[in-house]
Design a protein around this motif. Structure first.
Motif, PDB file in Angstrom:
ATOM      1  N   ALA A 199      29.044  28.422  37.423  1.00  0.00           N
ATOM      2  CA  ALA A 199      30.214  29.315  37.299  1.00  0.00           C
ATOM      3  C   ALA A 199      29.959  30.361  36.212  1.00  0.00           C
ATOM      4  CB  ALA A 199      31.457  28.484  36.983  1.00  0.00           C
ATOM      5  N   TRP A 201      30.732  33.340  35.728  1.00  0.00           N
ATOM      6  CA  TRP A 201      31.812  34.250  35.279  1.00  0.00           C
ATOM      7  C   TRP A 201      32.587  33.686  34.086  1.00  0.00           C
ATOM      8  CZ3 TRP A 201      31.570  31.654  39.896  1.00  0.00           C
ATOM      9  CH2 TRP A 201      32.470  30.598  40.053  1.00  0.00           C
TER      10      TRP A 201
ATOM     11  N   TRP B 254      32.288  38.689  41.025  1.00  0.00           N
ATOM     12  CA  TRP B 254      33.665  38.542  41.520  1.00  0.00           C
ATOM     13  C   TRP B 254      33.658  37.809  42.867  1.00  0.00           C
ATOM     14  CZ3 TRP B 254      38.764  38.668  40.598  1.00  0.00           C
ATOM     15  CH2 TRP B 254      39.647  38.816  41.679  1.00  0.00           C
ATOM     16  N   ALA B 257      32.901  34.219  42.417  1.00  0.00           N
ATOM     17  CA  ALA B 257      34.016  33.512  41.785  1.00  0.00           C
ATOM     18  C   ALA B 257      35.123  33.241  42.808  1.00  0.00           C
ATOM     19  CB  ALA B 257      34.552  34.330  40.607  1.00  0.00           C
ATOM     20  N   TRP B 261      36.941  29.813  43.870  1.00  0.00           N
ATOM     21  CA  TRP B 261      38.388  29.627  43.665  1.00  0.00           C
ATOM     22  C   TRP B 261      39.098  29.220  44.957  1.00  0.00           C
ATOM     23  CZ3 TRP B 261      38.849  34.964  40.750  1.00  0.00           C
ATOM     24  CH2 TRP B 261      38.206  34.850  39.494  1.00  0.00           C
TER      25      TRP B 261
END
Lengths: 208, 465
Positions: A199, A201, B254, B257, B261
């Motif tokens: 992850a 980010w 992005w 991610a 998510w």
């Protein structure tokens, strides 16, 4: 942090449910940059009359027989509301080392253990009994014993209570848990290295 | 067996298991002036650095004045606390949005606004309303100052795994009701300790239809039900809100991610420790009448009579609350006169809240006996409102238009109620003395607060014109 082993002390009853942290220590005292000196302001709005100085004779802690109380007895959901650690700091600075109630709010409960205060959950009927007995007997003392996890009344009635073993250990020994965690710093670095791949980010934000 | 949203986030953050406690990694910490000075002092005394300044963001919000800031802070004690935050941020290399930075505001408003809050994270702050960030599918909760220091030093926290509590919301919001009415009614149902020991998950079609602002209002008040955290699974609404926020990931990162998510929602076969169904169809605008958020009724209701209470403890609670609030048993909430109106806070100080309030106020005047103020949640909310002309709507109606901060939600700055004053407030706590010693707080939605300012008393906005 001062360790907690056994406390034998006068108990003061505050017969209210949902005593919130705003009541324990009102906002005007949160401007301090220190942990100490808050005891004088504990329960400020209840403890003093409108002038903010004269003790309110009706408030339990202002009554002579409870002057040396180091144990509080209260109703359910003690410490609800704000996360302010100023609440246990104020209790500790005043001299309170243990609170007996049917239930506590989570953040407050947790904050107590960081400050050498033992919050004890007791069933409603036991708390009811304390509210009946304490006012009848001046100098009513309770023994709170952490090693045996018991509360003992003046007539030798003994109740046991539950506590998480890790919290018990830290409180008995007065441990600094930052020191304990830093002993695991290699595990923390391993975790971070793994997450940087999974992850990324979380480790590279723009701005600020 | 499937996992809940909470379990997925929890499991992703386990660093180690020790003695029945979990060492949990913390992705972000927010720091404000009130609960951090003793934590930084602890680091200084232990000779410890901040492990991840890049994962930390500081902002002064509780003490800041909401009037003209060019003269600085008048109260020397508040000034020292804010100066201490500035010095600590500098010494420990923590990024800070200072008082005169347009990005300054309430910590729980600015972090989502900047994209500092992202789905799947663990977020903490020395502030109980950290639950707000759960609206993004983060595990976010308030901690004490000792734990603030622990996270600054180690980027982890020792935690016991909480239980899970699913709240399934069905039906549609009836006209005149908002996310605030939902969460107040819910707290009225389960009580201020109904969520103690749990992480709440809010789900159901009604939650999906809420904007991020509405979802934040709901999660913000999870703590008022005793739950340290409230969570909502992220979806397109969440991603749209975050896209292009200054600190959100960009480009390929992005995309990566968002993909991660999308897998955060609870699995269909996930098990919860407790479940509650809550139907919106009969929801009415809510008004609190007592001294905790669970003492709440529809605006059409009458305050209870202690003599009708089922037991002694409840009777005492009601009696104490009504005495403090200066209301006789059985009094209808409608027509109860207010002296002050406060629109703002981490519960309802976002742009959508200001739009709701402005839509009620437009072209009307604040009642002659009411003093009303709007305190935007951040400098950027304030700027956006001014761009939309909302400031003119408020000012022309007779509201004061203030600088951003926590303000009269807790009255650490000069914004306070005088003893006996009755306030319609969009904030989150109606505890005794919360907004000023002797002040009487009634929690309501932004529309209800706006209508109370105009009418001078509580009104049912469903029938009010």
């Amino acid at each position: 942090m001062e360790p907690f082993q056994t406390l034998d002390a006068v108990a003061a009853p505050i017969d209210r449910a949902n005593i919130d942290t705003d009541a324990i220590i009102p906002k005007q005292f949160l401007k301090t940059i220190k942990r100490t000196g808050l005891g004088v302001s504990l329960f400020y709005d209840w403890r003093y009359l409108a002038d903010g100085k004269t003790p309110n004779p009706d408030f339990v802690l202002n009554q002579d027989r409870y002057k040396n109380a180091r144990i509080l007895v209260a109703r359910q959901n003690f410490g609800s509301g704000s996360s302010r650690e100023h609440a246990p700091w104020a209790l500790l600075d005043y001299g309170i080392r243990s609170i007996l109630a049917p239930s506590f709010a989570d953040i407050f409960y947790n904050n107590c253990f960081k400050n050498g205060i033992l919050p004890v959950r007791l069933p409603e009927d036991q708390i009811d009994r304390l509210f009946r007995e304490i006012p009848k007997q001046s100098g009513y003392r309770i023994t709170v014993d952490l090693p045996s996890q018991t509360v003992t009344l003046p007539d030798q009635t003994r109740w046991s209570f539950d506590i998480d073993p890790f919290r018990k250990k830290c409180l008995l020994e007065g441990l600094d848990d930052i020191g304990l965690t830093l002993a695991l710093k290699d595990r923390i670095s391993e975790y971070e290295n793994r997450r940087k791949v999974e992850a990324p980010w979380l480790f590279s934000h723009h701005g600020a | 067996m499937g996992k809940t949203l909470f379990e997925k986030v929890w499991d992703d953050h386990i660093v180690a298991e020790t003695d029945g406690a979990t060492l949990l990694y913390i992705d972000r910490q927010l720091v404000h002036e009130v609960t951090s000075p003793q934590a930084f002092e602890g680091l200084r005394m232990g000779g410890r650095p901040v492990r991840r300044p890049d994962a930390t963001l500081a902002v002064p919000d509780h003490n800041v004045p909401t009037t003209d800031r060019s003269r600085g802070i008048q109260d020397p004690v508040s000034a020292l606390q804010i100066q201490t935050l500035e010095e600590n941020a500098r010494t420990f290399h923590v990024p800070i949005f200072s008082m005169n930075d347009i990005r300054q505001g309430i910590v729980h408003v600015i972090a989502p606004e900047q994209g500092f809050t992202l789905p799947g994270m663990t977020i903490v702050c020395g502030d109980s309303h950290t639950s707000t960030h759960g609206a993004f599918g983060t595990l976010a909760f308030g901690i004490g100052t000792s734990e603030v220091e622990h996270v600054l030093a180690t980027q982890t926290l020792l935690q016991r795994k909480p239980k899970t509590f699913l709240i399934r919301i069905s039906g549609d919001f009836p006209a005149g009701t908002t996310a605030k009415d939902l969460v107040l009614a819910l707290i009225g149902r389960i009580g201020t300790d109904g969520g103690t020991g749990y992480v709440l998950e809010f789900a159901g079609p009604a939650i999906r239809k809420l904007t991020m602002e509405g979802r934040m209002t709901v999660c913000n008040m999870a703590i008022e039900a005793g739950a340290r955290a409230g969570m909502i699974a992220p979806d397109e609404v969440t991603f749209e809100y975050l896209r292009n926020r200054p600190m959100a990931p960009k480009g390929a990162l992005w995309e990566k991610a968002v993909k991660a998510w999308e897998s955060l929602s609870s699995d269909p076969d996930a098990q919860y420790d407790r479940t509650l169904d809550f139907d919106l169809s009969s929801l009415a605008p809510q008004v609190t009448w007592g001294t905790n958020p669970g003492m709440v009724l529809p605006v059409t209701g009458q305050v209870p009579d202690p003599s009708g209470a089922p037991d002694e403890v409840t009777r005492t609670n009601i009696k104490n609350a009504l005495e403090y609030m200066g209301i006789a048993p059985g009094t209808p909430l409608e027509n109860l006169k207010v002296d002050r109106v406060f629109i703002g806070s981490c519960t309802n100080g976002r742009i959508e809240d200001l739009r709701q309030a402005a839509s009620i106020i437009r072209g009307r005047k604040v009642s002659s006996h009411v003093s009303a103020m709007v305190v935007p949640g951040s400098g950027l909310v304030r700027a956006q409102a001014e761009k939309e002309g909302l400031d003119r709507v408020f000012i022309e109606a007779g509201f004061e238009w203030r600088e951003p901060g926590c303000s009269m939600c807790l009255g650490m700055n000069p914004d306070q109620l005088a003893p006996g004053e009755r306030c319609a407030s969009t904030s989150n706590r109606n505890f005794e003395g919360r907004q000023g010693k002797g002040g009487r707080t009634h929690l309501v939605s932004p529309s209800m607060a706006a209508a109370a300012a105009i009418a001078g008393c509580f009104v049912d906005i469903r029938s009010w014109s």
